[in-house]
Scaffold this motif. Structure first.
Motif, PDB file in Angstrom:
ATOM      1  N   ILE A  67       0.833  -1.204   0.000  1.00  0.00           N
ATOM      2  CA  ILE A  67       0.000   0.000   0.000  1.00  0.00           C
ATOM      3  C   ILE A  67       0.868   1.255   0.000  1.00  0.00           C
ATOM      4  O   ILE A  67       0.631   2.202  -0.765  1.00  0.00           O
ATOM      5  CB  ILE A  67      -0.943  -0.017   1.223  1.00  0.00           C
ATOM      6  CG1 ILE A  67      -1.992  -1.122   1.063  1.00  0.00           C
ATOM      7  CG2 ILE A  67      -1.622   1.330   1.408  1.00  0.00           C
ATOM      8  CD1 ILE A  67      -2.902  -1.294   2.268  1.00  0.00           C
ATOM      9  N   VAL A  68       1.897   1.280   0.838  1.00  0.00           N
ATOM     10  CA  VAL A  68       2.806   2.433   0.875  1.00  0.00           C
ATOM     11  C   VAL A  68       3.564   2.557  -0.440  1.00  0.00           C
ATOM     12  O   VAL A  68       3.790   3.671  -0.942  1.00  0.00           O
ATOM     13  CB  VAL A  68       3.776   2.298   2.070  1.00  0.00           C
ATOM     14  CG1 VAL A  68       4.811   3.415   2.053  1.00  0.00           C
ATOM     15  CG2 VAL A  68       3.012   2.316   3.386  1.00  0.00           C
ATOM     16  N   ALA A  69       3.940   1.430  -1.034  1.00  0.00           N
ATOM     17  CA  ALA A  69       4.629   1.467  -2.333  1.00  0.00           C
ATOM     18  C   ALA A  69       3.730   2.057  -3.411  1.00  0.00           C
ATOM     19  O   ALA A  69       4.197   2.811  -4.283  1.00  0.00           O
ATOM     20  CB  ALA A  69       5.088   0.066  -2.717  1.00  0.00           C
ATOM     21  N   LEU A  70       2.439   1.744  -3.383  1.00  0.00           N
ATOM     22  CA  LEU A  70       1.507   2.338  -4.346  1.00  0.00           C
ATOM     23  C   LEU A  70       1.365   3.841  -4.135  1.00  0.00           C
ATOM     24  O   LEU A  70       1.255   4.609  -5.102  1.00  0.00           O
ATOM     25  CB  LEU A  70       0.139   1.656  -4.227  1.00  0.00           C
ATOM     26  CG  LEU A  70       0.012   0.272  -4.854  1.00  0.00           C
ATOM     27  CD1 LEU A  70      -1.374  -0.305  -4.588  1.00  0.00           C
ATOM     28  CD2 LEU A  70       0.280   0.322  -6.347  1.00  0.00           C
ATOM     29  N   VAL A  71       1.365   4.272  -2.882  1.00  0.00           N
ATOM     30  CA  VAL A  71       1.298   5.710  -2.592  1.00  0.00           C
ATOM     31  C   VAL A  71       2.541   6.415  -3.138  1.00  0.00           C
ATOM     32  O   VAL A  71       2.450   7.477  -3.778  1.00  0.00           O
ATOM     33  CB  VAL A  71       1.153   5.946  -1.077  1.00  0.00           C
ATOM     34  CG1 VAL A  71       1.269   7.434  -0.761  1.00  0.00           C
ATOM     35  CG2 VAL A  71      -0.166   5.409  -0.571  1.00  0.00           C
ATOM     36  N   VAL A  72       3.711   5.827  -2.900  1.00  0.00           N
ATOM     37  CA  VAL A  72       4.954   6.421  -3.402  1.00  0.00           C
ATOM     38  C   VAL A  72       4.951   6.452  -4.932  1.00  0.00           C
ATOM     39  O   VAL A  72       5.396   7.439  -5.553  1.00  0.00           O
ATOM     40  CB  VAL A  72       6.168   5.645  -2.867  1.00  0.00           C
ATOM     41  CG1 VAL A  72       7.460   6.146  -3.505  1.00  0.00           C
ATOM     42  CG2 VAL A  72       6.251   5.772  -1.345  1.00  0.00           C
ATOM     43  N   SER A  73       4.441   5.405  -5.558  1.00  0.00           N
ATOM     44  CA  SER A  73       4.360   5.380  -7.023  1.00  0.00           C
ATOM     45  C   SER A  73       3.437   6.482  -7.532  1.00  0.00           C
ATOM     46  O   SER A  73       3.743   7.151  -8.534  1.00  0.00           O
ATOM     47  CB  SER A  73       3.856   4.007  -7.492  1.00  0.00           C
ATOM     48  OG  SER A  73       4.718   2.978  -7.067  1.00  0.00           O
ATOM     49  N   THR A  74       2.314   6.683  -6.855  1.00  0.00           N
ATOM     50  CA  THR A  74       1.390   7.756  -7.245  1.00  0.00           C
ATOM     51  C   THR A  74       2.034   9.120  -7.053  1.00  0.00           C
ATOM     52  O   THR A  74       1.860  10.025  -7.894  1.00  0.00           O
ATOM     53  CB  THR A  74       0.095   7.651  -6.422  1.00  0.00           C
ATOM     54  OG1 THR A  74      -0.457   6.334  -6.560  1.00  0.00           O
ATOM     55  CG2 THR A  74      -0.926   8.672  -6.889  1.00  0.00           C
ATOM     56  N   TRP A  75       2.763   9.298  -5.969  1.00  0.00           N
ATOM     57  CA  TRP A  75       3.500  10.544  -5.767  1.00  0.00           C
ATOM     58  C   TRP A  75       4.479  10.806  -6.912  1.00  0.00           C
ATOM     59  O   TRP A  75       4.544  11.921  -7.448  1.00  0.00           O
ATOM     60  CB  TRP A  75       4.269  10.485  -4.446  1.00  0.00           C
ATOM     61  CG  TRP A  75       3.425  10.623  -3.221  1.00  0.00           C
ATOM     62  CD1 TRP A  75       2.091  10.917  -3.176  1.00  0.00           C
ATOM     63  CD2 TRP A  75       3.844  10.468  -1.871  1.00  0.00           C
ATOM     64  NE1 TRP A  75       1.659  10.949  -1.879  1.00  0.00           N
ATOM     65  CE2 TRP A  75       2.705  10.686  -1.050  1.00  0.00           C
ATOM     66  CE3 TRP A  75       5.053  10.163  -1.263  1.00  0.00           C
ATOM     67  CZ2 TRP A  75       2.765  10.610   0.330  1.00  0.00           C
ATOM     68  CZ3 TRP A  75       5.126  10.086   0.128  1.00  0.00           C
ATOM     69  CH2 TRP A  75       3.988  10.316   0.915  1.00  0.00           C
ATOM     70  N   THR A  76       5.212   9.779  -7.289  1.00  0.00           N
ATOM     71  CA  THR A  76       6.211   9.938  -8.351  1.00  0.00           C
ATOM     72  C   THR A  76       5.566  10.295  -9.676  1.00  0.00           C
ATOM     73  O   THR A  76       6.031  11.205 -10.392  1.00  0.00           O
ATOM     74  CB  THR A  76       7.025   8.636  -8.494  1.00  0.00           C
ATOM     75  OG1 THR A  76       7.583   8.287  -7.232  1.00  0.00           O
ATOM     76  CG2 THR A  76       8.138   8.814  -9.515  1.00  0.00           C
ATOM     77  N   LEU A  77       4.496   9.601 -10.020  1.00  0.00           N
ATOM     78  CA  LEU A  77       3.806   9.897 -11.281  1.00  0.00           C
ATOM     79  C   LEU A  77       3.186  11.291 -11.275  1.00  0.00           C
ATOM     80  O   LEU A  77       3.174  11.984 -12.304  1.00  0.00           O
ATOM     81  CB  LEU A  77       2.726   8.845 -11.532  1.00  0.00           C
ATOM     82  CG  LEU A  77       3.221   7.418 -11.803  1.00  0.00           C
ATOM     83  CD1 LEU A  77       2.051   6.442 -11.858  1.00  0.00           C
ATOM     84  CD2 LEU A  77       4.020   7.364 -13.102  1.00  0.00           C
ATOM     85  N   THR A  78       2.706  11.728 -10.134  1.00  0.00           N
ATOM     86  CA  THR A  78       2.117  13.066 -10.038  1.00  0.00           C
ATOM     87  C   THR A  78       3.188  14.144 -10.122  1.00  0.00           C
ATOM     88  O   THR A  78       2.996  15.179 -10.786  1.00  0.00           O
ATOM     89  CB  THR A  78       1.334  13.203  -8.724  1.00  0.00           C
ATOM     90  OG1 THR A  78       0.394  12.142  -8.619  1.00  0.00           O
ATOM     91  CG2 THR A  78       0.594  14.520  -8.674  1.00  0.00           C
ATOM     92  N   LEU A  79       4.323  13.933  -9.470  1.00  0.00           N
ATOM     93  CA  LEU A  79       5.406  14.911  -9.541  1.00  0.00           C
ATOM     94  C   LEU A  79       5.973  15.022 -10.949  1.00  0.00           C
ATOM     95  O   LEU A  79       6.426  16.094 -11.368  1.00  0.00           O
ATOM     96  CB  LEU A  79       6.512  14.519  -8.556  1.00  0.00           C
ATOM     97  CG  LEU A  79       6.183  14.691  -7.061  1.00  0.00           C
ATOM     98  CD1 LEU A  79       7.238  14.018  -6.199  1.00  0.00           C
ATOM     99  CD2 LEU A  79       6.079  16.169  -6.704  1.00  0.00           C
ATOM    100  N   ASN A  80       5.950  13.912 -11.694  1.00  0.00           N
ATOM    101  CA  ASN A  80       6.400  13.934 -13.096  1.00  0.00           C
ATOM    102  C   ASN A  80       5.319  14.410 -14.050  1.00  0.00           C
ATOM    103  O   ASN A  80       5.520  14.395 -15.279  1.00  0.00           O
ATOM    104  CB  ASN A  80       6.858  12.536 -13.515  1.00  0.00           C
ATOM    105  CG  ASN A  80       8.088  12.082 -12.761  1.00  0.00           C
ATOM    106  OD1 ASN A  80       8.888  12.883 -12.300  1.00  0.00           O
ATOM    107  ND2 ASN A  80       8.243  10.769 -12.621  1.00  0.00           N
ATOM    108  N   LEU A  81       4.144  14.814 -13.498  1.00  0.00           N
ATOM    109  CA  LEU A  81       3.000  15.301 -14.269  1.00  0.00           C
ATOM    110  C   LEU A  81       2.446  14.259 -15.228  1.00  0.00           C
ATOM    111  O   LEU A  81       1.855  14.595 -16.266  1.00  0.00           O
ATOM    112  CB  LEU A  81       3.375  16.585 -15.029  1.00  0.00           C
ATOM    113  CG  LEU A  81       3.851  17.769 -14.161  1.00  0.00           C
ATOM    114  CD1 LEU A  81       4.171  18.974 -15.025  1.00  0.00           C
ATOM    115  CD2 LEU A  81       2.810  18.117 -13.106  1.00  0.00           C
TER     116      LEU A  81
END
Length: 302
Positions: A67-81
């Motif tokens: 679950i935390v890994a999915l959150v981090v992945s979503t953060w990364t994709l959002t920061l990369n727009l």
């Protein structure tokens, strides 16, 4: 009867085992007779563990790690727009609806009063988050990005280390005990990490959407998984293994090194650690006897 010196022979009294009797005449204060070791018990409280049972119990840790890994992945994709605001908001609404549906199905009895309470709390929570989004957007403008990423990673590690993997971050319906102090500290660490990441996004709507997503996961995901596990254990296992497959596929597409690290952690937690625990159980040696402190057999709060 007298001896040759005229002194009377005094027979030594028999030693008795007393808890509060003071020193007995003719015996040292730390004297024990031959019956002292007769009550010694070895490994009375040592639990014999089964490897498969320990591996199944470790699924909860692997599940939350995904679950935390999915959150981090979503953060990364959002920061990369790669994910825009509209997609994030749709994801937030979908997660909210799925969470309420699972809560309705797994909680019995689930009253209308409790549902109304949850809806009101969520409404106030979302409204306050939307109002505070401009503040979060400019909160760390004077801090370098390297410091932000280092602090965010450190807070996530604190969150994972202190998280209560056997319970929930908020009190489930019908529960009597509140979450532990370490669980609250873990939750606060995840919220601060979310604020730090959100402050690097380009727009206020981005900040609101990613904060809502993060807080939904960190606040309500442990509650949902706890209710699913309590409702049906096999359903909990099915959900956990599905989540692992989805997380590994997402991280594989995102970054190969992240995928290898996550896969290694899952194998280590689910396979290596249970096997290690079973092996070291052979060397556990516990001695109990009359020298142990007395333990209460009832709850002192009753």
């Amino acid at each position: 009867m007298k001896n040759s010196d005229g002194n009377r022979i005094r027979l030594q009294p028999m030693w008795r085992k007393v808890a509060y009797g003071g020193r007995q005449p003719g015996y040292d204060d730390n004297y024990t007779d031959e019956s002292f070791l007769e009550e010694m018990v070895m490994n009375a409280n040592v639990v014999k563990r089964d490897l498969l049972k320990v591996m199944i119990d470790s699924v909860s840790i692997s599940q939350y790690l995904c679950i935390v890994a999915l959150v981090v992945s979503t953060w990364t994709l959002t920061l990369n727009l790669d994910i825009d605001e509209a997609t994030l908001l749709k994801l937030d609404v979908g997660l909210l609806l799925v969470g309420f549906s699972v809560l309705l199905l797994t909680t019995c009895p689930f009253s209308l009063k409790l549902l109304t309470k949850y809806v009101l709390n969520i409404s106030f929570f979302i409204s306050g988050l939307y109002v505070l989004a401009p503040i979060y957007h400019t909160l760390t403008r004077s801090i370098s990005s390297d410091s932000i990423w280092a602090l965010a990673v450190s807070l996530l590690l604190v969150h994972l280390f202190l998280h209560d993997y056997s319970g929930s971050t908020i009190r489930p319906p019908g529960a009597l005990n509140n979450p532990k102090l370490t669980s609250n500290i873990s939750l606060n660490a995840s919220i601060v990490a979310s604020v730090l990441v959100a402050s690097r996004l380009p727009s206020r709507l981005h900040v609101f959407a990613i904060m809502l997503f993060s807080l939904q996961v960190f606040l309500f995901a442990p509650l949902i998984t706890f209710c699913v596990k309590k409702y049906h254990f096999r359903l909990h296992l099915l959900f956990s293994f599905t989540l692992m497959v989805v997380t590994l596929s997402v991280t594989y597409q995102l970054h190969r090194m992240f995928f290898i690290l996550l896969l290694s952690l899952l194998v280590f937690i689910s396979v290596v650690c249970p096997y290690w625990l079973i092996r070291i159980q052979e060397y556990k040696f516990e001695i109990n006897g009359p020298w142990d402190e007395a333990k209460l057999c009832f709850d002192i709060t009753e």
